[in-house]
Design an enzyme around this catalytic site. Structure first.
Site, PDB file in Angstrom:
ATOM      1  N   PHE A 179       0.810  -1.227   0.000  1.00  0.00           N
ATOM      2  CA  PHE A 179       0.000   0.000   0.000  1.00  0.00           C
ATOM      3  C   PHE A 179       0.839   1.272   0.000  1.00  0.00           C
ATOM      4  O   PHE A 179       0.341   2.343  -0.337  1.00  0.00           O
ATOM      5  CB  PHE A 179      -0.940   0.014   1.226  1.00  0.00           C
TER       6      PHE A 179
ATOM      7  N   GLU B 166       9.378  -3.363  13.045  1.00  0.00           N
ATOM      8  CA  GLU B 166       9.091  -2.314  12.055  1.00  0.00           C
ATOM      9  C   GLU B 166       7.819  -1.599  12.510  1.00  0.00           C
ATOM     10  O   GLU B 166       6.725  -2.165  12.442  1.00  0.00           O
ATOM     11  CB  GLU B 166       8.885  -2.921  10.665  1.00  0.00           C
TER      12      GLU B 166
ATOM     13  N   CYS C 115       9.820   1.984   3.353  1.00  0.00           N
ATOM     14  CA  CYS C 115      10.707   0.904   3.773  1.00  0.00           C
ATOM     15  C   CYS C 115      12.141   1.427   3.923  1.00  0.00           C
ATOM     16  O   CYS C 115      13.008   0.693   4.375  1.00  0.00           O
ATOM     17  CB  CYS C 115      10.650  -0.253   2.792  1.00  0.00           C
TER      18      CYS C 115
HETATM   19  P1  NAD Z   1       1.682  -6.600   3.135  1.00  0.00           P
HETATM   20  O1  NAD Z   1       2.741  -7.626   3.230  1.00  0.00           O
HETATM   21  O2  NAD Z   1       0.577  -6.618   4.139  1.00  0.00           O
HETATM   22  O3  NAD Z   1       0.955  -6.681   1.697  1.00  0.00           O
HETATM   23  C1  NAD Z   1       1.682  -6.728   0.507  1.00  0.00           C
HETATM   24  C2  NAD Z   1       0.872  -7.503  -0.538  1.00  0.00           C
HETATM   25  O4  NAD Z   1       0.669  -8.834  -0.073  1.00  0.00           O
HETATM   26  C3  NAD Z   1      -0.491  -6.901  -0.797  1.00  0.00           C
HETATM   27  O5  NAD Z   1      -0.735  -6.924  -2.183  1.00  0.00           O
HETATM   28  C4  NAD Z   1      -1.440  -7.828  -0.031  1.00  0.00           C
HETATM   29  O6  NAD Z   1      -2.687  -7.965  -0.653  1.00  0.00           O
HETATM   30  C5  NAD Z   1      -0.711  -9.152  -0.035  1.00  0.00           C
HETATM   31  N1  NAD Z   1      -0.941  -9.949   1.188  1.00  0.00           N
HETATM   32  C6  NAD Z   1      -1.218  -9.492   2.444  1.00  0.00           C
HETATM   33  N2  NAD Z   1      -1.299 -10.528   3.307  1.00  0.00           N
HETATM   34  C7  NAD Z   1      -1.086 -11.658   2.598  1.00  0.00           C
HETATM   35  C8  NAD Z   1      -1.020 -13.041   2.923  1.00  0.00           C
HETATM   36  N3  NAD Z   1      -1.225 -13.473   4.170  1.00  0.00           N
HETATM   37  N4  NAD Z   1      -0.762 -13.929   1.940  1.00  0.00           N
HETATM   38  C9  NAD Z   1      -0.554 -13.518   0.666  1.00  0.00           C
HETATM   39  N5  NAD Z   1      -0.602 -12.206   0.300  1.00  0.00           N
HETATM   40  C10 NAD Z   1      -0.861 -11.296   1.245  1.00  0.00           C
HETATM   41  O7  NAD Z   1       2.423  -5.185   3.091  1.00  0.00           O
HETATM   42  P2  NAD Z   1       1.778  -3.742   3.196  1.00  0.00           P
HETATM   43  O8  NAD Z   1       1.277  -3.528   4.572  1.00  0.00           O
HETATM   44  O9  NAD Z   1       0.840  -3.519   2.063  1.00  0.00           O
HETATM   45  O10 NAD Z   1       3.059  -2.823   2.915  1.00  0.00           O
HETATM   46  C11 NAD Z   1       3.937  -2.376   3.904  1.00  0.00           C
HETATM   47  C12 NAD Z   1       5.144  -3.276   3.994  1.00  0.00           C
HETATM   48  O11 NAD Z   1       5.832  -3.298   2.751  1.00  0.00           O
HETATM   49  C13 NAD Z   1       6.170  -2.783   5.007  1.00  0.00           C
HETATM   50  O12 NAD Z   1       6.632  -3.890   5.738  1.00  0.00           O
HETATM   51  C14 NAD Z   1       7.264  -2.184   4.155  1.00  0.00           C
HETATM   52  O13 NAD Z   1       8.540  -2.147   4.742  1.00  0.00           O
HETATM   53  C15 NAD Z   1       7.227  -3.096   2.987  1.00  0.00           C
HETATM   54  N6  NAD Z   1       7.878  -2.526   1.815  1.00  0.00           N
HETATM   55  C16 NAD Z   1       9.106  -3.015   1.485  1.00  0.00           C
HETATM   56  C17 NAD Z   1       9.787  -2.485   0.422  1.00  0.00           C
HETATM   57  C18 NAD Z   1      11.148  -2.999   0.055  1.00  0.00           C
HETATM   58  O14 NAD Z   1      11.629  -2.697  -1.017  1.00  0.00           O
HETATM   59  N7  NAD Z   1      11.812  -3.774   0.886  1.00  0.00           N
HETATM   60  C19 NAD Z   1       9.209  -1.445  -0.319  1.00  0.00           C
HETATM   61  C20 NAD Z   1       7.944  -0.976   0.040  1.00  0.00           C
HETATM   62  C21 NAD Z   1       7.284  -1.539   1.123  1.00  0.00           C
END
Ligand code: NAD
Length: 485
Positions: free
Chosen positions: A151, A376, A282
């Site tokens: 998101f 985090e 991130c």
């Molecule tokens: P999230 O892991 O909750 O969701 C990411 C994606 O996974 C979404 O499309 C969601 O629909 C899907 N998802 C959620 N739960 C799932 C499950 N149990 N099984 C399969 N798919 C699932 O992440 P978020 O809250 O949307 O984003 C924030 C996170 O992303 C933070 O931890 C941030 O650090 C990380 N992030 C990392 C980077 C990087 O390059 N390392 C970049 C941007 C964001």
């Protein structure tokens, strides 16, 4: 302000299509209003998208890369023309300020420019390896691929993968975060307008169910994932156990190591790193390791924190649930003895009382055993851990499970190098709060911030989105003097 809400559909084969009837409310964190209902697709919807992508692949993949990037020259201009509209969408669905939202689209433009330069980066090789025998390589697209995104950057993170993967000849299914699905549909429409053939790019909205279906789909060859470490591990294991190529970017806990000679003017930079995008980056600074006496710097940081006003230049966090989670970290740390220097709990900007805001928060005397020191938090919160010893500061950083970013603030070059050589993070900075590498350098962390081998952007992504074919040729028998096989 009252918003009218729309349905966020899927985008398959160059058209908006209704998915299955289940829909999820998309609530704007800016003011708590319903702004859309997003389709929660099922496996049949994914199948439709994969069929379209498979159909588009032979023609798209056989174009030359120079032909394919023509679409991205046009797309780049369309992103510029639609900067306001995309910025407004990202602001509404994600909660970051309009300025931050437009900045992420600008970064998307830079990523698109890199894709336009891919013909110059694809350096296929040719060599006479024995008399009369020639070897050469070609980069071949992988096939139908998927990109699953979080998101926190609804436009930029999809644009980490779309231009490069497509310019390199793949067809893609994007699964955006169900919390912020609207910018992705706009991007899909702009790609079609730029001349991308139908089916080369598709958006399938949904949640966990559709991510699992992507990991299991026999016709999806590779997938990139960006999100939390918990889900990155699930996705990486599931996709690779199905023998797919996968890179999965996870969460982060980024450390700033601040030495007593750090320039005091860096205080604003440090606050911008932890407070920008409401701390939901991130690459955001999260833990500051204060080495020796840096009380003047801490005072300046607290002063600079006052310039961030929630609902004005400090955006919202994604949801009420996120606000509660962040505030509970703060409350728990305070109960364990952390000293709250700036308290952003109970922030309710006037006129946006139903939005999800946390003010800038700074906590001193945090110890490595506290949850807030290692987890985090993903909000505008900076914790300060104190030590007198540089090696101890490095040990604190090294103890983190994550490894996205680390920065040092000092004016001493040799100490900066000493620390940079020893921190365990993929992207490191000297006097830089958010050390994001710019193209053509690539983006990717270490440890539990990234699973798989490649980085997700820049030159490193080329080997993820392509396979290398090695061709050996011999024609004239009289030339085969030292051929070995
Ligand atoms: P999230 O892991 O909750 O969701 C990411 C994606 O996974 C979404 O499309 C969601 O629909 C899907 N998802 C959620 N739960 C799932 C499950 N149990 N099984 C399969 N798919 C699932 O992440 P978020 O809250 O949307 O984003 C924030 C996170 O992303 C933070 O931890 C941030 O650090 C990380 N992030 C990392 C980077 C990087 O390059 N390392 C970049 C941007 C964001």
């Amino acid at each position: 302000m009252n918003h009218t809400y729309s349905i966020t559909q899927n985008y398959i084969g160059g058209q908006l299509v209704n998915g299955q009837s289940n829909k999820l409310d998309v609530i704007s964190p800016v003011d708590g209003q319903l702004i859309s209902k997003v389709v929660l697709s099922d496996k049949q919807d994914l199948d439709q998208a994969v069929i379209k992508a498979k159909k588009a692949f032979p023609i798209w993949s056989q174009k030359t890369i120079k032909e394919r990037v023509q679409v991205f020259y046009k797309f780049r201009q369309l992103l510029i023309d639609n900067l306001e509209e995309l910025g407004r969408l990202v602001h509404l669905e994600n909660g970051k300020t309009v300025g931050e939202a437009k900045a992420e689209v600008m970064k998307g433009i830079e990523l698109t420019e890199f894709a336009c330069s891919l013909p110059q980066f694809i350096n296929d090789e040719i060599q006479i390896v024995s008399q009369g025998i020639e070897c050469r390589t070609t980069h071949v697209p992988v096939g139908v691929v998927a990109s699953i995104t979080p998101f926190n950057f609804p436009a930029m993170v999809p644009l980490w993968t779309i231009p490069n993967a497509l310019a390199l000849g793949n067809c893609m299914i994007l699964k955006p975060s169900e919390k912020t699905p609207m910018a992705a549909i706009k991007i899909a429409e702009l790609l079609t307008k730029a001349g991308l053939p139908d089916g080369v790019f598709n958006v399938v909205n949904g949640d966990k169910e559709i991510v699992e279906a992507i990991c299991d789909h026999p016709d999806i060859e590779a997938l990139s994932f960006v999100g939390s470490t918990t889900v990155a591990k699930i996705v990486y294991k599931r996709a690779t156990s199905n023998l797919k190529r996968c890179m999965a970017m996870g969460g982060a806990k980024n450390h700033l190591i601040v030495l007593p000679d750090a320039h005091l003017d860096m205080a604003e930079n440090i606050v911008a790193s932890m407070a920008g995008c409401a701390g939901q980056r991130c690459m955001a600074a999260s833990a500051m390791v204060a080495v020796g006496n840096i009380d003047k710097m801490i005072a300046k940081i607290c002063q600079a924190a006052k310039n961030w006003e929630a609902g004005n230049n400090l955006g919202a966090v994604i949801s009420q649930e996120a606000k509660e989670r962040i505030e509970s970290y703060i409350t728990e740390a305070a109960a364990l003895g952390a000293k709250i220097l700036v308290d952003g709990r109970n922030t309710h900007p006037k006129g946006k009382e139903n939005g999800s805001y946390v003010g800038v928060t700074i906590l001193d005397n945090v110890t490595p055993d506290m949850k807030i020191a290692t987890a985090e938090v993903f909000g505008p919160v900076l914790v300060i851990l104190r030590t007198d010893d540089i090696d101890e500061a490095i040990r604190i950083e090294n103890a983190s499970n994550y490894g996205n970013a680390a920065s040092v603030f000092t004016q001493n070059g040799s100490l900066a190098n000493y620390i940079m050589d020893r921190v365990s993070a993929g992207m490191v900075g000297v006097n830089v709060g958010v050390p994001v590498p710019r193209e053509p350098f690539s983006f990717g962390g270490w440890n539990e911030s990234r699973f798989g081998v490649n980085d997700i952007t820049g030159k490193s992504s080329i080997s993820f989105w392509t396979k290398i074919k090695k061709r050996t040729t011999k024609w004239n028998a009289e030339d085969w003097k030292d051929w070995m096989s």
